[in-house]
Scaffold this motif. Structure first.
Motif, PDB file in Angstrom:
ATOM      1  N   ARG A  48       0.820  -1.215   0.000  1.00 18.55           N
ATOM      2  CA  ARG A  48       0.000   0.000   0.000  1.00 18.55           C
ATOM      3  C   ARG A  48       0.854   1.266   0.000  1.00 18.55           C
ATOM      4  NH1 ARG A  48      -5.507  -0.792   1.811  1.00 18.55           N
ATOM      5  NH2 ARG A  48      -5.417   1.198   2.863  1.00 18.55           N
ATOM      6  N   ASN A  51       1.244   2.524  -3.882  1.00 18.66           N
ATOM      7  CA  ASN A  51       0.291   3.415  -4.564  1.00 18.66           C
ATOM      8  C   ASN A  51      -0.278   4.451  -3.593  1.00 18.66           C
ATOM      9  OD1 ASN A  51      -1.295   1.618  -3.153  1.00 18.66           O
ATOM     10  ND2 ASN A  51      -2.821   1.372  -4.748  1.00 18.66           N
ATOM     11  N   MET A  53      -1.681   4.276  -0.665  1.00 18.55           N
ATOM     12  CA  MET A  53      -2.983   4.052  -0.040  1.00 18.55           C
ATOM     13  C   MET A  53      -2.890   4.206   1.481  1.00 18.55           C
ATOM     14  SD  MET A  53      -5.299   3.499  -2.302  1.00 18.55           S
ATOM     15  CE  MET A  53      -6.674   2.546  -1.652  1.00 18.55           C
ATOM     16  N   GLU A  55      -1.765   6.520   3.239  1.00 15.93           N
ATOM     17  CA  GLU A  55      -2.039   7.858   3.758  1.00 15.93           C
ATOM     18  C   GLU A  55      -3.535   8.187   3.846  1.00 15.93           C
ATOM     19  OE1 GLU A  55      -1.323  10.674  -0.058  1.00 15.93           O
ATOM     20  OE2 GLU A  55       0.251   9.295   0.490  1.00 15.93           O
ATOM     21  N   LEU A  56      -4.390   7.301   3.300  1.00  9.37           N
ATOM     22  CA  LEU A  56      -5.828   7.560   3.394  1.00  9.37           C
ATOM     23  C   LEU A  56      -6.340   7.365   4.814  1.00  9.37           C
ATOM     24  CD1 LEU A  56      -7.108   5.895   0.117  1.00  9.37           C
ATOM     25  CD2 LEU A  56      -6.818   8.311   0.599  1.00  9.37           C
ATOM     26  N   GLN A  57      -5.591   6.580   5.611  1.00 12.82           N
ATOM     27  CA  GLN A  57      -5.990   6.425   7.001  1.00 12.82           C
ATOM     28  C   GLN A  57      -5.115   7.309   7.871  1.00 12.82           C
ATOM     29  OE1 GLN A  57      -5.880   2.254   6.759  1.00 12.82           O
ATOM     30  NE2 GLN A  57      -7.834   2.497   5.743  1.00 12.82           N
ATOM     31  N   PRO A  58      -5.706   7.861   8.927  1.00 15.64           N
ATOM     32  CA  PRO A  58      -4.910   8.750   9.787  1.00 15.64           C
ATOM     33  C   PRO A  58      -3.858   7.964  10.554  1.00 15.64           C
ATOM     34  CG  PRO A  58      -7.120   8.436  10.696  1.00 15.64           C
ATOM     35  CD  PRO A  58      -7.104   7.768   9.365  1.00 15.64           C
ATOM     36  N   VAL A  81      -3.290  11.062  -7.791  1.00 10.02           N
ATOM     37  CA  VAL A  81      -4.371  10.479  -8.581  1.00 10.02           C
ATOM     38  C   VAL A  81      -3.811   9.789  -9.831  1.00 10.02           C
ATOM     39  CG1 VAL A  81      -6.366  11.089 -10.011  1.00 10.02           C
ATOM     40  CG2 VAL A  81      -6.178  11.980  -7.696  1.00 10.02           C
ATOM     41  N   ARG A  84      -2.083   6.472  -8.931  1.00 13.81           N
ATOM     42  CA  ARG A  84      -2.948   5.311  -8.693  1.00 13.81           C
ATOM     43  C   ARG A  84      -3.480   4.727  -9.998  1.00 13.81           C
ATOM     44  NH1 ARG A  84      -5.412   8.264  -3.737  1.00 13.81           N
ATOM     45  NH2 ARG A  84      -3.803   7.830  -2.186  1.00 13.81           N
ATOM     46  N   MET A  89      -4.462  -1.595  -8.145  1.00 16.03           N
ATOM     47  CA  MET A  89      -4.460  -2.474  -6.973  1.00 16.03           C
ATOM     48  C   MET A  89      -5.692  -3.370  -6.950  1.00 16.03           C
ATOM     49  SD  MET A  89      -4.043  -1.346  -3.028  1.00 16.03           S
ATOM     50  CE  MET A  89      -2.732  -2.247  -2.233  1.00 16.03           C
ATOM     51  N   PHE A  91      -7.635  -5.847  -4.167  1.00 12.65           N
ATOM     52  CA  PHE A  91      -7.643  -6.057  -2.722  1.00 12.65           C
ATOM     53  C   PHE A  91      -7.880  -7.521  -2.363  1.00 12.65           C
ATOM     54  CE2 PHE A  91      -8.644  -1.702  -3.564  1.00 12.65           C
ATOM     55  CZ  PHE A  91      -7.969  -1.001  -2.580  1.00 12.65           C
TER      56      PHE A  91
END
Lengths: 250, 278
Positions: A48, A51, A53, A55-58, A81, A84, A89, A91
């Protein structure tokens, strides 16, 4: 050969806890890299990071350098953008969006402004490449939620292919699938690697042995060993790699 | 002493069933009571002619217009504001002190009695902004009244959209706004519609805030700057001033049927929307 992706001293922390510790490796172009390792060894975190990904979660922080074709993808002016779309990706659990099969496949291209007949071509091409076309070609307008689990995962692969990516990241794509669906995904990957650079995280060491050209073994956030799959499985340099692949822990 | 589970089970069933039955019975009783008294008065000419003699005779046409105009205006203002706020709170900010304060604020706003909204609307829209007693003043006041409901129901609906949908959308190269538009809002729509329906229900039935801001003129309004009387206000005035109990119940029956029709239409639309997507 120039590396498609290279990581230098890559470290990822989540709320102060290290998930990935000082990983340095080069990923070859047009090959499948298998990443194996026990639970919470940093495999998915590494994937993650490729790409952006995480950083989308805190709570995620990172240090080190990640280069795609020699460019720093964490540089402040790097377009995430666009990244990605270049680094697609798939999942662990298939997540078809609640729309038709057709609309799932063209979700990404439509966002980039592709319209009209080009979309239909893309749908057929992508579904064929994911070995799903024959099963769904007569019901492209039905909901993707009605497909079986194995078909849904191949749809997710097709949806990623429709972006026209250069790299495909797969995060344990077969963990919820039956052996026949798994075989179909593996078959697709074997064909796809001639056009894409593929990174496959898997819990199943046998799968890595079957499809990966190179394999990397992660343990507790560190890269223990990385080399040609044949070598890593038959003559591992590190004791821990040998213990893991022979099933002594994990 | 321990009661055997078989009996507690029976007791629980009886109590829960009883509660449900009582709720339904009250609802059915109210509807039948109003319809029984009001239906004999209801007719097309009652709905579509002007009232005469303060409402003692004639129909309720201007109040019908008012009952449609005020909620439509209120929801036309409150829906974009409310859904926008909900999207901002859930998708564009991380949980922080500020979002907690905003959320607490909307919850407080939801608990304020409608007559206080009426007073605020009277002072601010009617007097300060000089909009007078008008459809516009009433609609704006009602909009602020239903705003918290729309924000909170939209927020819950947006939160209920699986996080994996967002991940997939981002992984396919969507921006946050594209994700909101293509994935989040369509999937949250049934919940958002529920909030809008609650808002319509609340604004159709509102009386106190409307008298203060839209006035109670029985004349046919010609623009949003004219005063108007809604059916609820008409019912209140007819009954309270003893003008015509018969016409009051006729108005009430029309109001109840209108609310039922709005709800049924919304459910129908929602079911169709859900069926089309799955």
């Amino acid at each position: 050969m120039e590396a498609k992706i290279s990581a230098h001293d890559l470290t990822v922390n989540h709320q102060g806890l290290p998930l990935l510790d000082d990983v340095t490796m080069d990923l070859p172009t047009n090959r499948i890299l298998g990443i194996i390792g026990p639970a919470s060894s940093g495999k998915t975190t590494f994937l993650r990071a490729l790409n952006r990904m995480n950083e989308l979660q805190p709570g995620f922080t990172m240090a080190g350098l990640l280069l795609l074709d020699g460019q720093d993808i964490y540089a402040p002016d790097f377009d995430v953008v666009a990244l990605r779309k270049r680094v697609g990706m798939v999942f662990a659990l298939p997540v078809p969006l609640p729309m038709s099969i057709h609309d799932n496949v063209v979700y990404g291209p439509r966002l980039s402004g592709v319209r009209g007949g080009r979309l239909d071509e893309l749908v057929e091409k992508s579904l064929r490449a994911a070995f799903l076309w024959e099963e769904v070609k007569d019901r492209l307008q039905t909901s993707a939620l009605r497909l079986s689990g194995g078909q849904q995962q191949r749809l997710c692969l097709a949806r990623t292919l429709a972006l026209g990516p250069e790299v495909i990241l797969l995060d344990e794509p077969c963990s919820g699938l039956d052996p026949i669906s798994t075989a179909k995904i593996e078959e697709a990957l074997a064909v796809l690697k001639s056009d894409y650079t593929i990174v496959l995280v898997t819990n199943n060491t046998k799968q890595a042995a079957r499809v990966a050209d190179e394999t990397a073994f992660f343990l507790q956030g560190r890269l223990v060993e990385h080399g040609p799959t044949q070598t890593l499985f038959t003559a591992p340099r590190d004791q821990r790699t040998g213990d893991y692949i022979t099933g002594r822990f994990g | 002493m321990r009661v055997h589970p078989r009996y507690t089970q029976k007791a629980a069933l009886a109590l829960l069933g009883g509660a449900t039955l009582l709720t339904v019975a009250v609802l059915v009783f109210i509807i039948f009571f109003v319809l029984e008294k009001g239906l004999p008065v209801l007719s097309l000419s009652f709905l579509f002619t002007n009232p005469q003699d303060m409402g003692r005779a004639g129909g309720i046409l201007p109040t019908l217009i008012g009952t449609v105009a005020l909620p439509v205006l209120a929801l036309a203002i409150a829906t974009p504001l409310g859904v926008g706020t909900a999207v901002y709170l859930t998708e564009y900010t991380r949980e922080s002190g500020l979002t907690k304060v905003i959320r607490f604020g909307t919850d407080c706003l939801a608990g304020i009695p409608s007559i206080i909204f009426g007073l605020f609307g009277f002072i601010f829209f009617v007097t300060v902004l000089r909009l007078g007693w008008s459809i516009l003043s009433g609609g704006l006041t009602l909009a602020f009244m239903v705003l918290p409901t729309i924000i909170r129901t939209s927020e819950e609906a947006i939160k209920a959209v699986p996080a994996s949908y967002r991940e997939v959308s981002f992984s396919l190269g969507a921006t946050r706004w594209q994700t909101v538009r293509k994935v989040i809002l369509p999937n949250a729509l049934p919940g958002i519609v529920t909030g809008v329906m609650l808002g319509i229900g609340r604004s159709i039935g509102e009386t106190a805030a409307v008298i203060f801001t839209a006035g109670s003129s029985l004349r046919m309004p010609h623009s949003v700057f004219d005063s108007v009387r809604t059916m609820s206000v008409h019912f209140y005035i007819l009954a309270r001033e003893g003008i015509s109990n018969q016409n009051a119940y006729g108005t009430a029956a029309a109001l109840i049927i209108a609310v039922l029709a709005v709800n049924l239409t919304a459910y129908w639309l929602m079911n169709r929307f859900i069926a089309r997507r799955s």
